[in-house]
Design a protein around this motif. Structure first.
Motif, PDB file in Angstrom:
ATOM      1  N   UNK A   1      -8.051 -32.415  32.723  1.00 16.66           N
ATOM      2  CA  UNK A   1      -8.821 -33.078  31.678  1.00 16.66           C
ATOM      3  C   UNK A   1     -10.191 -33.540  32.192  1.00 16.66           C
ATOM      4  N   UNK A   2     -10.291 -33.806  33.489  1.00 18.68           N
ATOM      5  CA  UNK A   2     -11.544 -34.276  34.072  1.00 18.68           C
ATOM      6  C   UNK A   2     -12.428 -33.135  34.553  1.00 18.68           C
ATOM      7  N   UNK A   3     -11.812 -31.979  34.815  1.00 17.34           N
ATOM      8  CA  UNK A   3     -12.520 -30.868  35.445  1.00 17.34           C
ATOM      9  C   UNK A   3     -13.703 -30.391  34.600  1.00 17.34           C
ATOM     10  N   UNK A   4     -13.456 -30.152  33.292  1.00 18.11           N
ATOM     11  CA  UNK A   4     -14.516 -29.626  32.431  1.00 18.11           C
ATOM     12  C   UNK A   4     -15.716 -30.575  32.379  1.00 18.11           C
ATOM     13  N   UNK A   5     -15.433 -31.847  32.216  1.00 14.34           N
ATOM     14  CA  UNK A   5     -16.509 -32.836  32.129  1.00 14.34           C
ATOM     15  C   UNK A   5     -17.232 -32.970  33.474  1.00 14.34           C
ATOM     16  N   UNK A   6     -16.475 -32.862  34.563  1.00 11.72           N
ATOM     17  CA  UNK A   6     -17.031 -32.994  35.905  1.00 11.72           C
ATOM     18  C   UNK A   6     -18.069 -31.890  36.175  1.00 11.72           C
ATOM     19  N   UNK A   7     -17.785 -30.662  35.686  1.00  9.12           N
ATOM     20  CA  UNK A   7     -18.722 -29.561  35.887  1.00  9.12           C
ATOM     21  C   UNK A   7     -20.080 -29.856  35.264  1.00  9.12           C
TER      22      UNK A   7
ATOM     23  N   UNK B   1     -21.125 -33.047  34.246  1.00  6.23           N
ATOM     24  CA  UNK B   1     -21.624 -34.352  34.668  1.00  6.23           C
ATOM     25  C   UNK B   1     -22.205 -34.323  36.080  1.00  6.23           C
ATOM     26  N   UNK B   2     -21.539 -33.665  37.002  1.00  3.63           N
ATOM     27  CA  UNK B   2     -21.949 -33.671  38.413  1.00  3.63           C
ATOM     28  C   UNK B   2     -22.807 -32.454  38.768  1.00  3.63           C
ATOM     29  N   UNK B   3     -22.371 -31.256  38.320  1.00  2.00           N
ATOM     30  CA  UNK B   3     -23.083 -30.034  38.700  1.00  2.00           C
ATOM     31  C   UNK B   3     -24.037 -29.538  37.617  1.00  2.00           C
ATOM     32  N   UNK B   4     -23.976 -30.138  36.427  1.00  2.00           N
ATOM     33  CA  UNK B   4     -24.850 -29.774  35.306  1.00  2.00           C
ATOM     34  C   UNK B   4     -24.759 -28.274  34.996  1.00  2.00           C
ATOM     35  N   UNK B   5     -23.515 -27.774  34.885  1.00  2.00           N
ATOM     36  CA  UNK B   5     -23.287 -26.363  34.582  1.00  2.00           C
ATOM     37  C   UNK B   5     -23.086 -26.171  33.085  1.00  2.00           C
ATOM     38  N   UNK B   6     -23.431 -24.988  32.594  1.00  2.00           N
ATOM     39  CA  UNK B   6     -23.254 -24.678  31.175  1.00  2.00           C
ATOM     40  C   UNK B   6     -21.789 -24.364  30.884  1.00  2.00           C
TER      41      UNK B   6
END
Length: 386
Positions: free
Chosen positions: A224-230, A232-237
């Motif tokens: 559940x956190x992985x998608x948001x982390x991408x 939020x932290x890495x600014x990936x599309x």
């Protein structure tokens, strides 16, 4: 053999269709003007529906053929998505999500009951592994297809999902043979009075259910956190997430059909399960130690592959404890333990992420490690029952 192929084809169809709406849900909520918290509420209500309904369908699996439960589950999910697609108020959306979870409980309990009823102790592990692989791969493929269709038209994705789930439910009921014999249903009716006074599950079974709950808590907290982390932290599309999910599906398939099948057939099931759970904790922990994108994705891919292997291993440990008298009770309790872990995993992940983005990953790694320790200390036999 033909019935086995048909069963797995329909399981694939259900998991494919069930995931068409997931990638378009955030966009759908934004179009309705709902805040981001609704995504978490909807997931929690769906998990709650599965948690509440799983023991009920576990009992019903002793009285009705598994194809009936799977058919009703697929038809029910189709109806739930109709509610989801036409609802414009939070209360109706959440009600639809709860009913979707209720329907999923019917399907997944029915699928486990079908495998348990149509296999021997020697072949059950292989079919549980294949079932887990199919669920993982076709769920990822459904996520990918739903995203593509949703980019063109959100309602088309919903329509495709509703139609395929409805057709799958019809095929389950009319094309799959009964897995319960007439004598089984007669015996079930004769012992209905005993069922009402059914003794509590053994402490060993409760311990294994705790293992299941911990693994799903850890996985949900992580996922559940992985998608948001991408973002939020890495600014990936979002395209990175779709590509990654596709890679996860392929790696999970390969891991389950090679190492997974090998381990589930080996006699030392307890040791193999605890080892895989420890490795899940280790590689989830590695995610917390790197900010290099290349190593971050590698650690995540390895974790997802190991997690895919752990699911049928834990299922095998639990189904090995089932007898003819308590099979439905154990299968329902197992499905409920999954939902219990999902509910608290999502809830805790949401709270912890606001405190520190890596907190949900640390929680997940700790949960897998605790599950591994629990498997080690439980008094399980080294060899699988014959």
């Amino acid at each position: 053999m033909q019935q086995r192929k048909l069963f797995f084809m329909l399981v694939a169809s259900f998991n494919l269709a069930a995931n068409y709406a997931h990638p378009i849900t955030p966009t759908y909520f934004k179009l309705l003007g709902l805040d981001s918290a609704m995504f978490g509420y909807a997931f929690a209500l769906m998990s709650l529906g599965m948690f509440v309904a799983s023991p009920l369908f576990g009992k019903l699996s002793n009285k009705y053929a598994s194809k009936t439960l799977m058919g009703l589950g697929s038809l029910g999910y189709s109806l739930a998505q109709v509610i989801f697609a036409v609802a414009h108020s939070p209360s109706l959306i959440l009600g639809g999500r709860f009913f979707a979870g209720f329907s999923c409980a019917s399907f997944f309990v029915g699928a486990l009951a079908y495998i348990t009823n149509t296999t021997t102790a020697k072949t059950r592990g292989a079919d549980l592994t294949l079932n887990a692989a199919i669920q993982t791969v076709f769920s990822a493929l459904g996520y990918f297809v739903g995203g593509l269709v949703g980019d063109y038209d959100l309602m088309l994705a919903f329509g495709l999902q509703i139609g395929q789930l409805f057709l799958t439910g019809i095929l389950f009921y009319f094309c799959l043979q009964n897995d319960l014999k007439v004598s089984d249903t007669v015996s079930s009716k004769k012992t209905s009075a005993q069922t009402k006074r059914r003794p509590a599950l053994a402490p060993l079974v409760w311990g294994l259910l705790a293992v299941s709950a911990l693994t799903f808590l850890g996985y949900t907290s992580f996922d559940q956190s992985f998608n948001y982390y991408l973002k939020d932290i890495f600014d990936l599309s979002t395209s990175y997430n779709g590509t990654f999910k596709g890679a996860v599906g392929l790696i999970s398939l390969g891991a389950n059909l090679t190492l997974g099948l090998y381990l589930v057939k080996k006699p030392h099931l307890k040791q193999n399960t605890s080892l895989i759970l420890v490795l899940c904790a280790v590689f989830m922990g590695c995610v917390c130690l790197t900010y290099d994108l290349k190593w971050f994705f590698l650690a995540n891919l390895i974790f997802y592959g190991l997690y895919a292997i752990s699911v049928p291993l834990v299922q095998e440990l639990i189904t090995n404890q089932a007898t003819k008298d308590n099979q439905g009770q154990i299968l329902g309790a197992y499905q409920a333990s999954q939902s219990f872990g999902r509910i608290f995993g999502a809830f805790l992940a949401g709270i912890l992420y606001d405190q520190a983005p890596l907190s949900p990953f640390i929680l997940g790694a700790s949960s897998f490690l605790l599950a591994a320790i629990l498997v080690i200390i439980l008094p399980l036999s080294k060899k699988k029952p014959v």
